[in-house]
Design a protein around this motif. Structure first.
Motif, PDB file in Angstrom:
ATOM      1  N   GLN A 133      -9.995   5.669  -9.466  1.00  0.00           N
ATOM      2  CA  GLN A 133      -9.669   6.960  -8.391  1.00  0.00           C
ATOM      3  C   GLN A 133      -8.367   7.954  -9.362  1.00  0.00           C
ATOM      4  OE1 GLN A 133      -8.857   6.444  -3.947  1.00  0.00           O
ATOM      5  NE2 GLN A 133      -8.436   4.662  -4.760  1.00  0.00           N
ATOM      6  N   GLN A 137       0.626  -0.981  -0.073  1.00  0.00           N
ATOM      7  CA  GLN A 137      -0.168  -0.399   0.116  1.00  0.00           C
ATOM      8  C   GLN A 137       0.747   1.237   0.024  1.00  0.00           C
ATOM      9  OE1 GLN A 137      -3.737   0.073   2.720  1.00  0.00           O
ATOM     10  NE2 GLN A 137      -3.577  -2.098   2.892  1.00  0.00           N
ATOM     11  N   PHE A 165      -2.690  -3.251 -10.148  1.00  0.00           N
ATOM     12  CA  PHE A 165      -3.098  -2.396  -8.699  1.00  0.00           C
ATOM     13  C   PHE A 165      -4.700  -3.093  -9.215  1.00  0.00           C
ATOM     14  CE2 PHE A 165      -1.230   0.638 -11.002  1.00  0.00           C
ATOM     15  CZ  PHE A 165      -2.425   1.436 -11.450  1.00  0.00           C
ATOM     16  N   LYS A 189      -3.736   6.683  -2.507  1.00  0.00           N
ATOM     17  CA  LYS A 189      -3.859   5.218  -2.166  1.00  0.00           C
ATOM     18  C   LYS A 189      -3.894   3.819  -3.667  1.00  0.00           C
ATOM     19  CE  LYS A 189      -3.961   4.564   2.684  1.00  0.00           C
ATOM     20  NZ  LYS A 189      -4.299   3.954   3.507  1.00  0.00           N
ATOM     21  N   LEU A 190      -2.527   3.697  -3.607  1.00  0.00           N
ATOM     22  CA  LEU A 190      -2.855   1.989  -4.318  1.00  0.00           C
ATOM     23  C   LEU A 190      -2.377   0.659  -3.618  1.00  0.00           C
ATOM     24  CD1 LEU A 190      -1.164   3.881  -7.410  1.00  0.00           C
ATOM     25  CD2 LEU A 190      -3.664   3.803  -7.192  1.00  0.00           C
ATOM     26  N   ARG A 191      -3.072  -0.665  -4.138  1.00  0.00           N
ATOM     27  CA  ARG A 191      -2.199  -1.194  -3.560  1.00  0.00           C
ATOM     28  C   ARG A 191      -1.534  -2.100  -4.887  1.00  0.00           C
ATOM     29  NH1 ARG A 191      -8.338  -3.553  -1.455  1.00  0.00           N
ATOM     30  NH2 ARG A 191      -8.513  -1.210  -3.647  1.00  0.00           N
ATOM     31  N   ASP A 216      -8.937   0.685  -7.477  1.00  0.00           N
ATOM     32  CA  ASP A 216      -7.275   2.352  -7.571  1.00  0.00           C
ATOM     33  C   ASP A 216      -7.752   3.124  -8.396  1.00  0.00           C
ATOM     34  OD1 ASP A 216      -7.605   0.998  -4.509  1.00  0.00           O
ATOM     35  OD2 ASP A 216      -5.908   0.150  -5.037  1.00  0.00           O
TER      36      ASP A 216
END
Length: 258
Positions: free
Chosen positions: A223, A103, A216, A112-114, A220
């Motif tokens: 966004q 993260q 990701f 925020k990216l996973r 995500d």
């Protein structure tokens, strides 16, 4: 037994095979196939390693063991010892992946990216004695040890290296996750050097290391996509018109909520 041999398995996933019969005599023929090594163990102590070829167990090639057992050439009385066959062939199809996402805040879009990463590596065991001494104690001495167990042993270290490399690239070098694909070759090369040094400590040579994908979740990306759409509208409409239009959108949403 007068002949000890292991012809391998249909699958190349095996790494260590413990021969089931431990009763031997001097004069027994030990046959080691190409791509194998055989390690001679008694009482937990390694006495010798044999590589491809046909070997006759004798006081000449097992002098230390012979002195321990007080055996003399020609003595056919049985003695017990363990023989472990080791697979020295290159293992090409080992796959890895980050089990938990990394993260991070994207340095370009500030969302925020996973991030997850997947890839493949190829290794070869070049120093079977070093491997046997360092790792086999940590593994159960079953009749068969597969590569999967060794992967489990190294997985934590491997994932730590990968997560650190990706975090450094995105945070320290401020490279957006959307642009990270172009950096895959350089990240792979950096990781290959570090992982190679780690594996060398246990007798392995790293032949290849690849990152196949860095990605990701779609939610995500949504966004980031909204930000890209806003940016495109800004470029098309001009800054003042864009700000005025955004104000209308905000007032309209506020009115709908009252």
């Amino acid at each position: 037994m007068d002949r000890v041999k292991f012809d391998g398995l249909k699958s190349r996933d095996w790494l260590v095979y413990k021969h089931p019969n431990e009763k031997l005599v001097l004069g027994t023929q030990l046959i080691v196939n190409e791509g194998q090594a055989a390690i001679f163990v008694k009482g937990g102590q390694i006495y010798d390693v044999f590589y491809s070829g046909t070997h006759t167990l004798s006081t000449d090639n097992l002098p230390v063991l012979s002195s321990v057992l007080n055996l003399f050439y020609g003595n056919k009385s049985p003695f017990t010892a363990e023989i472990y066959f080791i697979n020295l062939a290159t293992k090409l199809d080992l796959y890895w992946g980050t089990p938990d996402p990394i993260q991070l805040i994207d340095p370009k879009y500030f969302v925020k990216l996973r991030i997850r990463a997947y890839g493949q590596l190829a290794i070869r065991l070049d120093e079977p004695l070093l491997f046997f001494k360092e790792i086999i104690v940590s593994l159960k001495k079953d009749e068969l040890v597969e590569y999967e167990k060794v992967q489990d042993y190294f997985r934590g270290t491997l994932v730590t290296y990968i997560k650190t490399a990706l975090a450094n690239k995105i945070i320290k070098e401020k490279i957006s996750a959307l642009d990270i694909s172009a950096e895959i070759p350089s990240i792979s090369n950096d990781l290959k050097g570090k992982i190679s040094e780690e594996l060398k400590l246990y007798g392995f040579t790293l032949i290849n290391f690849y990152i196949q994908s860095i990605n990701f979740p779609d939610e995500d990306f949504e966004q980031v996509n909204l930000i890209l759409q806003d940016k495109a509208r800004l470029e098309i409409m001009g800054e003042k018109l864009y700000e005025r239009n955004r104000s209308f959108d905000i007032y309209e949403k506020a009115a709908m909520q009252t």
